[in-house]
Design a protein around this motif. Structure first.
Motif, short mmCIF file in Angstrom:
data_model
loop_
_atom_site.label_atom_id
_atom_site.label_comp_id
_atom_site.label_asym_id
_atom_site.label_seq_id
_atom_site.Cartn_x
_atom_site.Cartn_y
_atom_site.Cartn_z
N SER A 132 0.82 -1.21 0.00
CA SER A 132 0.00 0.00 0.00
C SER A 132 0.85 1.26 0.00
N ASP A 133 1.92 1.27 0.83
CA ASP A 133 2.80 2.44 0.88
C ASP A 133 3.45 2.70 -0.47
N THR A 136 0.75 3.86 -3.05
CA THR A 136 0.30 5.22 -2.75
C THR A 136 1.35 6.23 -3.16
N GLN A 137 2.60 5.89 -2.92
CA GLN A 137 3.71 6.76 -3.31
C GLN A 137 3.72 7.00 -4.82
N GLN A 141 -4.23 3.89 -5.44
CA GLN A 141 -4.93 3.54 -4.22
C GLN A 141 -5.23 2.04 -4.24
#
Length: 381
Positions: A132-133, A136-137, A141
């Motif tokens: 997820s990180d 997202t970066q 999403q």
């Protein structure tokens, strides 16, 4: 002295509305005071946030719609004070960017779906967080779905997910229904199967060999002198493959498993306690137990202590996952460490690289990422 002009119908109507609003506000404040609550009045309180458009933002900010679009999508091209005005207007109007419009223009939804069997098992947490990180970066999403270890449920999830036109999909494991495999192959989007290995992935696979884990566990226990080995396993496909690997390696060394018990997922410490009770009923002379999760192993050790069995002198225990408590049980739990965070990062990057065209049409070997595992020897064996 001039007489005041009689109010027009429109003005009278407006005055009535304002009076009603004022009365409602006073009533709300009065009731709030009674309940010891504060009534906060903000610029958005009098505005509808359900249908704000780019034009609404432009009017509030006092700029053109084109400027609003640039300020939101390319702020480096717009003066800082203008960007600040636009951001303030966005907050006031409750405007939410229409991602569907951008998706139609770019053929990108900026959505990656991740399908897990459960969130009740901590072992998946590091993978989800890392993936997820990273996504997202990169401006994406994550849409999370839970299959509950059931292939039919995963099939329904995948159908629903694909209807949202995601840019990529991450699955847990490599065992799927034929319909699921076919749909994902026809979708022509990056697909990663995580936490497993496969000679024929749907697209890409990131994980490790569960059969290999079973082989390593069998060798470890036999090398330390254990011969009456039992298995306490969750009833899920990956745990079963570790179980099969362990039994196959033991058979190669001329040893048969003393007893096997399966428990419904997700595994709990209570299941571990119940599992040892059942194993001892089947084979009272077992001297070691492999548990398919650290949680099962922890529960089993608690039950062993309650029965007066010393670990590892009378009963050795080894788990899987190296969860955060494994090094702190008494004695510390031997287990298999898997780098879930690395699995998440590699899987996310593989999808991003495919989306960006960095990798494409490669042979099977170059689409398989083996993250490996490590057997951790501690006091319980």
């Amino acid at each position: 002295m001039k007489k005041a002009k009689p109010a027009t119908k429109g003005a009278a109507k407006a005055a009535g509305k304002n009076a009603a609003k004022g009365a409602a506000a006073k009533l709300a404040e009065k009731n709030a005071d009674k309940n010891d609550l504060r009534v906060l009045h903000t610029p958005t309180a009098d505005l509808s946030v359900s249908g704000a458009t780019l034009i609404d933002v432009a009017k509030v900010a006092g700029v053109s719609p084109i400027t609003v679009s640039r300020a939101l999508n390319q702020p480096h091209l717009v003066r800082p004070n203008t960007v600040a005005k636009v951001q303030e207007a966005v907050q006031q109007t409750g405007y939410v960017k229409n991602m569907m419009a951008g998706a139609l223009a770019s053929n990108r939804s900026k959505l990656i779906s991740l399908v897990l069997p459960t969130i009740a098992t901590p072992i998946f947490a590091d993978m989800v967080e890392a993936a997820s990180d990273r996504l997202t970066q990169a401006g994406y999403q994550v849409l999370l779905g839970l299959s509950r270890y059931e292939a039919w449920r995963e099939e329904v999830l995948v159908e629903t997910i694909l209807s949202r036109r995601p840019d990529g999909v991450m699955l847990t494991g490599t065992l799927h229904t034929d319909i699921t495999r076919r749909r994902l192959q026809l979708a022509r989007i990056p697909v990663v199967e995580a936490w497993d290995m496969s000679p024929s992935p749907i697209d890409m696979v990131v994980g490790f060999s569960h059969e290999g884990v079973g082989h390593a566990l069998a060798r470890h226990l036999v090398e330390r002198g254990y011969r009456r080995i039992a298995v306490l396993s969750a009833d899920d496909p990956r745990a079963e493959r570790r179980n099969q690997g362990l039994q196959a390696e033991l058979a190669r060394m001329g040893i048969a498993v003393a007893a096997v018990q399966t428990m419904p997922p997700p595994t709990t410490m209570q299941a571990g306690r119940e599992g040892l009770t059942r194993l001892l009923a089947l084979a009272p002379d077992i001297d070691a137990v492999y548990c398919s999760s650290d949680t099962l192993a922890h529960g089993l050790m608690i039950e062993a202590v309650s029965r007066g069995l010393k670990v590892p002198e009378q009963l050795a225990v080894i788990g899987f996952g190296d969860l955060n408590f494994a090094a702190h049980t008494h004695p510390p739990l031997s287990t298999v460490r898997v780098d879930g965070r690395n699995i998440g990062l590699v899987a996310a990057q593989a999808i991003l690289d495919r989306i960006d065209g960095v990798t494409r049409d490669q042979d099977t070997a170059s689409r398989v990422f083996d993250t490996g595992f490590e057997l951790i020897q501690r006091g319980s064996t």
